[in-house]
Structures are given as C-alpha cells and as structure tokens.
Scaffold this motif. Structure first.
Motif, PDB file in Angstrom:
ATOM      1  N   GLN A  46     -22.307  22.361  -3.503  1.00 11.40           N
ATOM      2  CA  GLN A  46     -21.167  23.287  -3.454  1.00 11.40           C
ATOM      3  C   GLN A  46     -21.654  24.711  -3.691  1.00 11.40           C
ATOM      4  O   GLN A  46     -21.302  25.626  -2.950  1.00 11.40           O
ATOM      5  CB  GLN A  46     -20.127  22.893  -4.517  1.00 11.40           C
ATOM      6  N   ARG A 114     -12.268  26.297   0.978  1.00  9.52           N
ATOM      7  CA  ARG A 114     -13.078  26.062  -0.221  1.00  9.52           C
ATOM      8  C   ARG A 114     -12.360  26.572  -1.472  1.00  9.52           C
ATOM      9  O   ARG A 114     -12.312  25.884  -2.494  1.00  9.52           O
ATOM     10  CB  ARG A 114     -14.448  26.734  -0.085  1.00  9.52           C
ATOM     11  N   GLN A 116      -9.114  26.986  -1.950  1.00 15.91           N
ATOM     12  CA  GLN A 116      -7.964  26.124  -2.241  1.00 15.91           C
ATOM     13  C   GLN A 116      -8.413  24.864  -2.977  1.00 15.91           C
ATOM     14  O   GLN A 116      -7.770  24.437  -3.939  1.00 15.91           O
ATOM     15  CB  GLN A 116      -7.245  25.726  -0.954  1.00 15.91           C
ATOM     16  N   ALA A 117      -9.484  24.289  -2.510  1.00 17.72           N
ATOM     17  CA  ALA A 117      -9.993  23.072  -3.153  1.00 17.72           C
ATOM     18  C   ALA A 117     -10.431  23.369  -4.585  1.00 17.72           C
ATOM     19  O   ALA A 117     -10.142  22.585  -5.502  1.00 17.72           O
ATOM     20  CB  ALA A 117     -11.147  22.492  -2.345  1.00 17.72           C
ATOM     21  N   GLU A 120      -7.645  23.552  -6.922  1.00 13.60           N
ATOM     22  CA  GLU A 120      -7.143  22.215  -7.241  1.00 13.60           C
ATOM     23  C   GLU A 120      -8.131  21.434  -8.112  1.00 13.60           C
ATOM     24  O   GLU A 120      -7.888  20.279  -8.445  1.00 13.60           O
ATOM     25  CB  GLU A 120      -6.838  21.447  -5.953  1.00 13.60           C
ATOM     26  N   VAL A 124     -14.704  21.172  -2.073  1.00 16.48           N
ATOM     27  CA  VAL A 124     -14.017  21.112  -0.784  1.00 16.48           C
ATOM     28  C   VAL A 124     -14.288  19.809  -0.044  1.00 16.48           C
ATOM     29  O   VAL A 124     -13.422  19.287   0.655  1.00 16.48           O
ATOM     30  CB  VAL A 124     -14.357  22.350   0.084  1.00 16.48           C
ATOM     31  N   SER A 127     -11.807  17.237  -1.078  1.00 17.15           N
ATOM     32  CA  SER A 127     -10.407  17.647  -0.973  1.00 17.15           C
ATOM     33  C   SER A 127      -9.766  17.058   0.278  1.00 17.15           C
ATOM     34  O   SER A 127     -10.456  16.541   1.162  1.00 17.15           O
ATOM     35  CB  SER A 127     -10.316  19.171  -0.938  1.00 17.15           C
ATOM     36  N   SER A 129      -8.740  18.686   2.650  1.00 16.93           N
ATOM     37  CA  SER A 129      -9.164  19.548   3.763  1.00 16.93           C
ATOM     38  C   SER A 129     -10.609  19.300   4.196  1.00 16.93           C
ATOM     39  O   SER A 129     -11.134  20.043   5.029  1.00 16.93           O
ATOM     40  CB  SER A 129      -9.018  21.018   3.367  1.00 16.93           C
ATOM     41  N   ALA A 130     -11.238  18.277   3.653  1.00 13.55           N
ATOM     42  CA  ALA A 130     -12.659  18.039   3.931  1.00 13.55           C
ATOM     43  C   ALA A 130     -12.934  17.839   5.415  1.00 13.55           C
ATOM     44  O   ALA A 130     -13.914  18.376   5.952  1.00 13.55           O
ATOM     45  CB  ALA A 130     -13.158  16.840   3.129  1.00 13.55           C
TER      46      ALA A 130
END
Length: 170
Positions: A46, A114, A116-117, A120, A124, A127, A129-130
């Motif tokens: 990451q 990234r 947004q994840a 949370e 990412v 997540s 959205s991955a």
C-alpha cells in the motif's frame, strides 16, 4: 580547408533532440527502474503504491509541460520549412494525450478510490472498489506503455541520419 555545411536551424533541432531524449529517458527510468525498485524495497505494498503513484503523478505533469514545449518548438520548425517535424508533432500529440489522461483522469480517480478505502480503514485492494481499482490501474499501465513506445519512436525518428544534403531530419 573545406567549409562544413551547417543545416538550417541546427541549434533548434539539437535542442529539440536533447530535450526529447532526456524526457523520454526520464519516462523510461520512472516506469521501468524506479517503480519496480520501490515495490521491491518497501515491504508494505500500500505504501509502495502510494509512493510510486506520486512519482508517476510528477512524471505525468512533467510530461505535459515538456510535451507542450516540444510541440511549440516543432510547430516553429515546421513553419520554418522543416516538414519532417509534422510527423513528430503527431507523435508528441499521442504522448500528450497519454499524459493528460493519466494526470487528469486516471491518477485522480485512483487516488480517490485509495483515499476512500483508507477512510474506511482498509487498504484499497481489500475494499469494495478493489476490482475497479485494478481495472483503472491496468488502463493506466497500458497508457504508460503506449507513451513509452511513442517516446522511443520519437527519439528513433529524431536521431535518424540525414539521407541527403537537404538538411532534413527524417
């Protein structure tokens, strides 16, 4: 002693080739040396992705600036009779489209996914959205590969020896 024939606008052509060569070299160095080194050095993928992303972002913005400057210079050379720079302008346009798409569409979109994840509390790649992130990253990689290939072709065209004494760089 025989006088050497100096091509028209030789200084501008040499400057063009120098800038283009350094620029394409930086594109190749970032994509094929720096990014792999970042991922092989950092253990957290990451973090490595975030570092590589910022390096690619800087390269994309640099590419836009240099590409526009080279297009202006190519236009000047074309208006001064060096017709072979017409094809160079098309190659530069392709490279500009690649850099602009990366700078203004793909990189911001990837950064948003990234971020947004991370808000949370997850990477990412874990997540929801991955899958979208993977697809966008793939498109970004293809664009970078295309820009690299166009850059190599640009330098190849610029360094082709003159075929006659017409002072043309073909």
């Amino acid at each position: 002693m025989q006088n050497a024939i100096v091509p028209k606008h030789a200084g501008a052509q040499r400057l063009f080739i120098l800038i283009a060569g350094l620029w394409v070299g930086s594109i190749l160095a970032v994509g094929y040396l720096v990014a792999p080194a970042i991922f092989s050095t950092l253990t957290d993928r990451q973090v490595a992705g975030m570092v590589a992303g910022s390096v690619f972002k800087a390269e994309a913005y640099l590419s836009i600036i240099i590409c526009i400057a080279l297009m202006v210079l190519a236009n000047l050379l074309v208006t001064r009779g060096l017709r072979q720079y017409k094809i160079i302008r098309l190659i530069l346009l392709g490279m500009l489209v690649c850099a602009a798409a990366a700078s203004f569409i793909l990189i911001p979109w990837l950064d948003t996914l990234r971020d947004q994840a991370l808000l949370e509390g997850m990477p990412v790649m874990l997540s929801p959205s991955a899958d979208l992130f993977r697809k966008l990253h793939g498109v970004s990689s293809i664009l970078f590969l295309l820009q690299s290939a166009l850059g190599i072709y640009l330098v190849w065209r610029l360094t082709k020896p003159n075929s006659s004494s017409s002072n043309l760089v073909i």
